[in-house]
Write an enzyme that holds these catalytic residues in place. Sequence first.
Site, PDB file in Angstrom:
ATOM      1  N   ASP A   9       0.816  -1.223   0.000  1.00  0.00           N
ATOM      2  CA  ASP A   9       0.000   0.000   0.000  1.00  0.00           C
ATOM      3  C   ASP A   9       0.841   1.260   0.000  1.00  0.00           C
ATOM      4  OD1 ASP A   9      -2.526   1.220  -0.127  1.00  0.00           O
ATOM      5  OD2 ASP A   9      -2.556   1.581   2.037  1.00  0.00           O
ATOM      6  N   ASP A  14      -3.542  -4.676  -5.095  1.00  0.00           N
ATOM      7  CA  ASP A  14      -2.808  -3.396  -5.141  1.00  0.00           C
ATOM      8  C   ASP A  14      -1.392  -3.505  -5.681  1.00  0.00           C
ATOM      9  OD1 ASP A  14      -4.814  -1.768  -4.245  1.00  0.00           O
ATOM     10  OD2 ASP A  14      -3.985  -1.462  -2.253  1.00  0.00           O
ATOM     11  N   ASP A  68     -13.803   0.030   5.845  1.00  0.00           N
ATOM     12  CA  ASP A  68     -12.602   0.468   5.145  1.00  0.00           C
ATOM     13  C   ASP A  68     -11.726   1.335   6.039  1.00  0.00           C
ATOM     14  OD1 ASP A  68     -13.222  -0.678   2.634  1.00  0.00           O
ATOM     15  OD2 ASP A  68     -14.593   0.958   2.206  1.00  0.00           O
TER      16      ASP A  68
END
Length: 493
Positions: A289, A327, A474
């Site tokens: 991330d 990701d 989230d």
Amino acid sequence: MTDAPRAGLLRRAGLRAGPYLARHRRERANGRVLTAGVGAAALGSVVVIGGTSLVAANATTDPDHSCAAAYTVRHAWSTGFSAEVAVTNTGEDPVKNWNVNWSFDGGKAVVKGWEGDWQQDEGLVTVRAGEDSVRLEPGKTLTLRFTGWHPQGKAPDAANFALNGVSCGVDEGAEETPESASPTPSSIALPPGLPASPAPTAKPTKPAAGPLGSLFVDPSGQAVEWVESNSGDPRASVIRERIAEQPQAHWLAANNPGDVESDVRGYTSRAHARGKVPVLVAYNMTNRDCGGASAGGADSADAYRNWISNFASGLGSGTSIIILEPDALGHLTTCLSEGQQEERLDLLEYAGKVIKQSSPKARVFYDIGHSAWINASEAASRAKRAGATQYGDGVALNTSNYNTSSSEVSYGKRVLAALGGGQMVVDTSRNGAGPAGGEWCDPAGRKLGRYPTTATGDPKVAAYLWVKRPGESDGCSGSAGQFIPETAYDLSS
């Protein structure tokens, strides 16, 4: 290991969660305190009731403090709603042993409240400070969050706000974020006549198995645990049928090379013993991330190779679906040097290879983001360089996002054409209402998408999956990965 899909997953350049803003300003005029405020949010709306002349039934004639109140409806569904009342101490002295009350119109009821002890007498709601509640200091805001029931299809209006018997003015403007007390759960008895559960729509039908077989339903998980612990909650039956009893992915996101093999083996063994297909997410890439909300992952390339090798060793000989490193390809050029980019591509190729060697029936899908992130030709180029054509069975799309299935399938077919073949899997866990503009962090009004199945009716779509577990935050409605029953019920309604 706790399943914890990431707060920061699929956050795009220029796209950020719209924070909840609730601001206040004070003006003194003729000895009276006038307070103005408003809440603005991607997750809700503010209902402004009345004005500064509201007087509760127990209001005093000579108050020694003053207050302002705002009533915010967060979510509303066919038979219920979630809301909050924010009360600000606009006086100069602290309010000790506070109690707050307001009135609803007929037939409305609080089901569960947080921060304090809750009571309701017909339309009058009273919340008193609990044993752990702090006093309300001057200029501070007490936020009382609750869920409620209503019989007429819309969230009720509230009026006659009072703090310790003193009528509160109503907020109408916005300046600065108030400080709020941390909520602690507290239940109140359902009033007479309140149904034990909201009227649900038809129970979802489990789809037939497709070419890959029937997907595994995990008998554990946060949704299951919440339903078991809250069987008397009016939302429990809906959350159980629509979420807890549906197949969902199992996330392996901890940097735990010594434990990941046994975790994977235990999960896949339970699924294969029932003749079902497990869905697992490998999420431990280095520089995960880009140091954002889901930062972490393996400490080095060698550490990742060790971890993913142990992951692969636990898969067993049965069929499984692997979502490989959400990701990782999407963020390839976001924060990595050229050397780090090459290292990541090598690691993804190694991951696909070792999984296929350890478990030939494993179906490996390289996560490439979604249709609103990178164009199809670039996505295919990255996946090919990462070994997708050698060791992958296709691509994974829309992980933890909200794009419609039709847009993802169309995009996915362009990617597969550029790759020269393969299939796709699409995350449909929260895409039933499509995206909320560019909002990625717990946007309101989203709905469950297609139920998980391998019977897709499209040879290019291997499965529609719930990769992100519905109801798990989230990071805006709660801590990242935390199960939020209001969100789960909202998605299910």
